[in-house]
Enzyme design. Sequence first.
Site, short mmCIF file in Angstrom:
data_model
loop_
_atom_site.label_atom_id
_atom_site.label_comp_id
_atom_site.label_asym_id
_atom_site.label_seq_id
_atom_site.Cartn_x
_atom_site.Cartn_y
_atom_site.Cartn_z
N LYS A 1 0.79 -1.23 0.00
CA LYS A 1 0.00 0.00 0.00
C LYS A 1 0.83 1.29 0.00
O LYS A 1 0.36 2.31 -0.51
CB LYS A 1 -0.98 0.02 1.18
CG LYS A 1 -1.80 -1.25 1.38
CD LYS A 1 -2.70 -1.59 0.21
CE LYS A 1 -3.39 -2.93 0.41
NZ LYS A 1 -3.73 -3.62 -0.82
N ARG B 1 -8.42 -7.13 -9.69
CA ARG B 1 -9.19 -8.32 -10.06
C ARG B 1 -10.61 -7.90 -10.39
O ARG B 1 -10.99 -6.75 -10.19
CB ARG B 1 -9.24 -9.27 -8.85
CG ARG B 1 -9.87 -8.57 -7.65
CD ARG B 1 -10.18 -9.49 -6.50
NE ARG B 1 -10.95 -8.80 -5.49
CZ ARG B 1 -10.45 -8.07 -4.50
NH1 ARG B 1 -9.15 -7.92 -4.39
NH2 ARG B 1 -11.24 -7.48 -3.63
#
Length: 625
Positions: free
Chosen positions: A119, A300
């Site tokens: 992140k 995804r």
Amino acid sequence: MTKPFNKVLIANRGEIACRVIKTCKELSIPTVAVYSDADSNAKHVQLADQAVNIGPASPLESYLVLDKIIDAAKQTGADAIHPGYGFLSENGDFVNSCKENEITFIGPAAEVMNVMGEKTAARKKMEAASVPVVPGEYLPAPDGENIDIDALNAAAERVGFPILVKAAYGGGGKGMRLVRDPSELVSATEAAVREAIKAFGNGLVYIERYLENPRHIEFQVFGDSHGNYVHLGERECSIQRRHQKIIEETPSTAVTPKLRKAMGNAAVAATAAVEYCGAGTIEFLLDEDGSFYFLEMNTRLQVEHPVTEMVTGLDLVSAQLQVASGGKLPWAQEEITFNGHSIECRIYAEDPANDFMPSLGKLLLYREPDTRVDSGVTENDEITMHYDPMISKLITFGNDRQSATTKMIEALQNYPILGITTNGEYLREILQHNAFADGHTTTSFLGKYFEDWNPSGCVDTQVAQAAIAAGDAENQTSPWRTVGHFRLKGLGLDFKLLNSKNGQVDFIVAGQQKRAWVATDQDSRMSFIDGHLCKFHAVDAASDDTDADPQSPHIVSDMPGKIVKLLVSAGDTVKVGQPLIIVEAMKMETEKRSPVDGTIASVFVEQGQTVSEGDSLIDITLEGE
Ligand code: MV4
């Protein structure tokens, strides 16, 4: 469109495997399912053209084993693999392994996945692309283990409190710590590091300014290998329980056309910044003042993609296949239009009244309502502990939010699932809540309105009993078989049976036509009417003033509930029929009476305590023992 692939293997199970197979079928592309020993009869295996067993039930020995999936593809001649979500879908090593074996991975490049999986790297990429991120700082200790306390305090000073400490490899709230008081910063950071090491094998953490009551708004994005990038609008996903989304919708009640434009531009810039190819999601936090910040990118296809499909009229899986095979995006930004409103509810095998504990068992009766249902199960399937307890998704579409909501409530009322506990009633009550109708769907919604939720239970126990009795009429020897119309003695309940088949009972009661679904297992009889589940334990049906087997001097709770009052203590002598304890369950108080003459041997509970189904309450020693 020319066929993008000759054969696609789906490296997943459940509803998402079924979803991918559906589009492949429409495109006449043969499919290969993979399955564990626990899934040999699963819906995704039945739908696929071919299926390969990949080992034991445990995902660590099957769905997560990279080599087994690659072998299955080679063995069946599949030239592409769709990973679904979860499992190997965001695993860079798997992407590389596909490449080495000349199999197309339907998803982005491994490098993009790896950047977005860490992140702080993702934040830095976004900052460089002028996408707003929450004010934050990166901590100097690269492994996160030996925290430089002075540097931490100085960074926190610049960011400002309250502060959220986040794990770089985290997600889903693990390794996250909220710090309101500067004096707690060091210990909270240390705790976050320890948790991150345990959960992700890496203790790297960073700090961000904590936003008090944001919304989770995400944008569906798409890119191809020719430099084209688009967004497909937002999804409001703020209704989450323990970082698990349960209701998603589009459009968001908080996003104006102007804000959509600004957030959409930022989402496309984020996608272009990493030269993204495939379907992705840019997650934002939207603050109460209208400012928005990049949170994460999911590399995804997501669980909630159907709401985007409903309002755009597009098939996202089809577009995934097209861009993965090197084709161009099928649409330019200005060709993507939005129409109406769509809501998705995730149906979980879990008990919202009992800490969202997964509920395992057999789907004795399972019937899908008349709306889009993306599911991976069929009647008689077993819900096991091996996999995610999400069993399906209901998706509704309407011209406006009100109509999509009404359709969802109706769908939930016509979606009987008997044999396990689901969150169906919980979802229905959320949709029926005024705060939902008013669009106050922030991340605090569930905590504010549904913290101590319990099902309202049976609307009318007599009707439920009558429906179960009528359902029995299918049994050739049942006396109800020839009755059809009966009146419950002394209760004034007029019940006219219209039809009863395969556990579905249609009847008229009090002048109203109703439908119930009924099922029976070893120790209980169940009915589902008007979206309410009613469960009767065999013992209750047999005698209405003692709750326990008369032979058994052991009193247990037959429902999750709360001890309202204890009427006896250890050592007391009791007579048969004497009240012992009052339990509140499903908003009703039940008095438990002694089934025997005897002495109270032990009391296992206290007044005010909550109990689960099957918990021991009181032991009694029989008189003369
Ligand atoms: C935040 C936040 C407030 N401020 N970051 C939760 C999981 C992870 N993906 C990020 N999360 C949050 N990050 C800052 N700077 C609040 C949350 C958060 C949250 C976010 C989206 C949906 C539900 C949530 C529930 C609690 C906290």
